[in-house]
Design an enzyme around this catalytic site. Sequence first.
Site, PDB file in Angstrom:
ATOM      1  N   SER A 138       0.858  -1.189   0.000  1.00 57.83           N
ATOM      2  CA  SER A 138       0.000   0.000   0.000  1.00 57.83           C
ATOM      3  C   SER A 138       0.890   1.234   0.000  1.00 57.83           C
ATOM      4  CB  SER A 138      -0.898   0.023   1.247  1.00 57.83           C
ATOM      5  OG  SER A 138      -1.574   1.261   1.367  1.00 57.83           O
ATOM      6  N   TYR A 151      -2.024  -0.136  10.604  1.00 61.82           N
ATOM      7  CA  TYR A 151      -2.163  -0.545   9.204  1.00 61.82           C
ATOM      8  C   TYR A 151      -0.957  -0.073   8.400  1.00 61.82           C
ATOM      9  CZ  TYR A 151      -3.726  -0.921   4.408  1.00 61.82           C
ATOM     10  OH  TYR A 151      -3.798  -1.232   3.071  1.00 61.82           O
TER      11      TYR A 151
END
Length: 252
Positions: A138, A151
Amino acid sequence: MNKTAVITGATSGFGLAAARRFAAAGWNLVLTGRREERLAQIKDELAQTSVLTLVLDVCDTEAVQAAFSGLAAPFNQVDVLINNAGLALGTEPAQACDLAQWHTMIDTNIKGLTTVTHALLPKLIETGRGASIINIGSIAANWPYPGGNVYCGTKAFVEQFSLSLRCDLAGTGVRVSCLAPGLSESEFTLVRTGGDQEAYDNLYKGAHAIQPDDIADTLLWLARLPAHLNINTLEIMPVSQSWSPFAVKRDQ
């Protein structure tokens, strides 16, 4: 003989789109997910190719090892592993987060990814030249944001793990890539927000976000690259997304 791709988290989002794209290109597929009914539907949909579905929680080490040690033809020669299973939970600042959600993200995004990779490394090395591990990272690995906390940390791990794997696999012919999407429209955001449809709609309104099919096309491109090429890290954003100035909190 058709090549075989293993795709984790194949019941929705990037994983499902990738399964459809690779099936259309004639690949054999090993698809994992936790939702048995969805896997059965996907297998029926992709009847044009050979599909093996595995109801599997990637966090369950023994189950992962058992599932992948028992692969039979035509699935036993693994050409591509797409480590897609992962999630984000919550958008609160660290001091307001649920610790259980942190642990779930760590278990899935780090423990699950490494467990699957470890289980399939022998098969990928046996395949050799042209085999690929593609980890879904990501932009959060490099561009932190409020509420990203754990995250972002898990995706930074995915990027560094991918680079380190390349060092260890030098000479085996196995390639390793980290594909790092930006703003993407998928079930991912509904999971993160606990099913908040309004938050989902507001996030994507007018943004022309990345779609799962965009990532599926990119994954197939990576898998089809000539065997002497390796894309180390590939970061993708929609045109609408860019960077903001550094935040400065000033005394009042």
